[in-house]
Design an enzyme around this catalytic site. Structure first.
Site, short mmCIF file in Angstrom:
data_model
loop_
_atom_site.label_atom_id
_atom_site.label_comp_id
_atom_site.label_asym_id
_atom_site.label_seq_id
_atom_site.Cartn_x
_atom_site.Cartn_y
_atom_site.Cartn_z
N LYS A 193 -13.92 -6.43 4.14
CA LYS A 193 -13.68 -5.63 5.33
C LYS A 193 -14.27 -6.39 6.51
O LYS A 193 -15.48 -6.57 6.62
CB LYS A 193 -14.34 -4.25 5.20
CG LYS A 193 -13.71 -3.37 4.14
CD LYS A 193 -12.26 -3.04 4.44
CE LYS A 193 -12.14 -2.08 5.60
NZ LYS A 193 -10.72 -1.64 5.81
N HIS B 183 -2.67 1.35 0.39
CA HIS B 183 -3.90 1.53 1.15
C HIS B 183 -4.78 2.57 0.44
O HIS B 183 -4.29 3.41 -0.31
CB HIS B 183 -3.51 2.02 2.55
CG HIS B 183 -4.60 2.65 3.33
ND1 HIS B 183 -4.79 4.03 3.37
CD2 HIS B 183 -5.56 2.12 4.12
CE1 HIS B 183 -5.81 4.30 4.16
NE2 HIS B 183 -6.30 3.17 4.62
#
Length: 375
Positions: free
Chosen positions: A168, A295
């Site tokens: 991330k 996702h």
């Protein structure tokens, strides 16, 4: 068979560790859970993103379900097709909660897994991605941060058996590049990805993308914002581009194709408004020669089981999907089977999961005390 009752809960569950992205650090998840009951005794369970604002929409939609069949999903979606127009993501999430509950009920009524109702299995296990964030190396910075996260990733991969790793990203473009280089050096064989959540500018995305080409990334996910920006990056960077931010509705698919903006699209049952919509997205991706993945918005067991049913019945979904399931400290169902970085697709009728109603009530009481989690 008619629906006679709709119940809605909002639950808070903790994560095992904080999870940091370019825009937040969170320590738990707030989710909305729905149960439909029918006059034949069949129940269907759904679960979706976010908390009380979504739950309020679900409760309103639930009133329209009373007296209808859980099989009548097309007419339900047609009656409420404007809900996302007025409520955006919250509207899609609310529709998906009811949609998934109806699919669960349909499967139980017919004695079939949802996977079979969607066309049957093409896979029995679904690989998931190891998710790495800066919160995994608290207190570290600079070169020490890159080294610490690489060491952490090696442990996670070794212990969990993952074959895909996703960083991330943050607004610190140079720091993200350094971390990715450390991850690739430590894990030369894994499928490596990065997702800055559109925190980079177009020029920074181009510079970072060119610098990262030598690392053989599986894809670069949403480095910058917007279809136009992604198109500019794609014209100059040889890494495939992925999105779950600039193509999140069917209205955005055609513009993205015309501008040649993406190579892989992330679907999501809860962001796209239901199971059939996600399957339709898969058909679009196959038609235009795109890759597709899923996702993760922090799914607990019910929502994860719905994602597994979609992946198990959809050939184009062949990559390790994003899933935060393994990062939750607990669940409201009997846990799904995770081994060697793969979740086994449940085999029972409907979604194939059993809700622990004591845990459901416990975590609903936590939300009553704490409110929805925002961090």
């Amino acid at each position: 068979m008619k629906i006679v009752d709709v119940d809605v809960w909002v639950v808070n569950l903790p994560l095992v560790n904080p999870f940091t992205s370019s825009f937040e650090t969170k320590t738990g998840e707030t989710r909305t859970v729905v149960r439909i009951r029918t006059d034949s005794g069949v129940e269907g369970w759904g679960e979706t993103m976010w908390g009380r604002p979504v739950a309020a929409i679900v409760e309103t939609l639930g009133k329209d379900l009373i007296g209808t069949s859980p099989f009548a999903l097309e007419s339900f979606h047609r009656r409420h097709h404007m809900v996302p127009f007025f409520h955006g993501y919250l509207g899609y999430a609310a529709l998906a909660a009811i949609d998934v509950a109806c699919w669960d009920a349909m499967g139980k009524a017919t004695g079939q897994p949802v996977t079979d109702l969607l066309g049957g299995r093409v896979r029995d296990e679904v690989p998931i991605t190891a998710l790495i964030t800066r919160a995994d190396a608290p207190g570290a910075s600079g070169a020490a941060l890159a080294d610490a996260l690489a060491e952490h990733a090696v442990r996670v991969v070794a212990e969990g058996g993952f074959d895909a790793v996703k960083l991330k990203g943050t607004r610190d473009v140079g720091g993200d590049v350094a971390i990715l280089r450390a991850l690739r050096a430590a894990l030369p064989e894994v499928n490596l990805r990065v997702d800055p959540n559109a925190a980079w500018s177009v020029p920074d995305s181009v510079r970072a993308g060119i610098a990262l080409e030598e690392l053989d990334l599986e894809y670069l996910e949403d480095p910058c914002s917007g279809i136009e920006g992604m198109s500019q990056v794609k014209a100059k960077v040889r890494i495939p581009l992925c999105t779950n931010m600039c193509v999140v509705r069917f209205e955005e698919f055609a513009p993205a194709m015309r501008l040649n903006a993406v190579d892989v699209i992330h679907g999501d049952v809860y962001k796209w408004g239901g199971i059939a919509a996600t399957k339709a997205l898969a058909a679009h991706c196959e038609t235009f020669g795109l890759g597709m993945n899923l996702h993760s918005g922090g799914e607990l067991g019910i929502a994860t089981a719905a994602h597994l049913a979609v992946v198990a019945s959809t050939p184009v979904l062949s990559r390790a999907i994003d899933s935060m399931y393994y990062l939750h400290a607990d669940d409201i169902i009997e846990p799904l089977h995770l081994e060697n970085g793969r979740l086994r697709v449940p085999e029972g009728p409907g979604l194939g999961v059993t809700v622990d109603e004591d845990k459901l009530r416990h975590f609903a009481a936590v939300n009553e005390r704490e409110g929805d989690l925002t961090r």
